[in-house]
Design a protein around this motif. Structure first.
Motif, short mmCIF file in Angstrom:
data_model
loop_
_atom_site.label_atom_id
_atom_site.label_comp_id
_atom_site.label_asym_id
_atom_site.label_seq_id
_atom_site.Cartn_x
_atom_site.Cartn_y
_atom_site.Cartn_z
N THR A 229 -3.34 -7.63 8.21
CA THR A 229 -2.80 -9.01 8.19
C THR A 229 -3.61 -10.00 7.21
N SER A 230 -5.11 -9.58 7.21
CA SER A 230 -5.85 -10.59 6.50
C SER A 230 -5.37 -10.53 4.92
N ARG A 231 -4.50 -9.67 4.46
CA ARG A 231 -4.09 -9.50 3.03
C ARG A 231 -2.72 -10.27 3.07
N TYR B 55 -4.46 -13.88 3.04
CA TYR B 55 -4.93 -14.33 1.64
C TYR B 55 -3.65 -14.61 0.50
N LEU C 41 -12.46 -15.07 0.34
CA LEU C 41 -11.56 -13.88 0.77
C LEU C 41 -11.53 -12.73 0.15
#
Length: 192
Positions: free
Chosen positions: A124-126, A129, A186
């Motif tokens: 989910t960090s993508r 970002y 990030l």
């Protein structure tokens, strides 16, 4: 009076042209990097961009503090410093993207692609970002003409119009500057 109106129209046309050219040139260079052969030092520019954005945040805050205290001269100085940072950032950003292909978030092996395994690792960090990046890019494009109009109104003594436009322009410019730093941190792990 006629000369003044003609001069105003020239400045307004310049604002429109610059506001249109900047995103077109940047978009072109991102999709078709020119590779001018500036050397490997160009790869250090994203760090410089984060520093410039950080300094822009500082100068914008200082300008706000100055105007709240009624110090127009100091406010003006910090706003010109902010504008200078913006121009410096833009030149550096164009230099970077005219020599280096864009880095993709999640591209662990640096092959320019994000495969299924890399996508799973990014998780989910993508998405976070990409949402921040999309808002940063969209607002950075939209804020340019408003910043230029704010400066134009201030420099031509149209203070009422200046105040009206900066109510919206200032927080957007601040958001763009802050998210520029956030985006850098990030994506930093994916730079070579």
């Amino acid at each position: 009076m006629e000369k003044e109106q003609a001069g105003s129209k020239v400045y307004l046309r310049i604002i429109y042209v610059v506001s249109l050219l900047i995103p077109l040139v940047v978009t072109f260079l991102i999709f078709f990097p020119a590779k001018f052969g500036a050397g490997s030092w160009v790869k250090t520019l994203p760090t410089v961009h984060a520093l410039i954005n950080s300094l822009t945040v500082v100068t914008l805050i200082a300008a706000l503090v100055a105007i709240k205290k009624g110090n127009i001269a100091v406010h003006r100085s910090f706003m010109f410093a902010s504008l200078f940072m913006g121009v410096l950032f833009l030149v550096s950003y164009i230099l970077y993207h005219s020599n280096v292909s864009s880095v993709k978030f999640g591209d662990l092996n640096h092959d320019g692609m994000v495969d299924e395994i890399e996508l799973a690792k990014a998780g989910t960090s993508r998405v976070i970002y990409l949402v921040i990046l999309a808002s940063h890019i969209l607002l950075s494009i939209l804020v340019v003409p408003f910043v230029l109009f704010a400066f134009y109104f201030a420099l031509t003594g149209q203070i009422t119009r200046h105040r009206k436009i900066v109510k919206y322009t200032y927080p957007v410019w601040m958001y763009v500057s802050i998210t520029g730093v956030v985006v850098y941190f990030l994506i930093k792990p994916y730079y070579i």
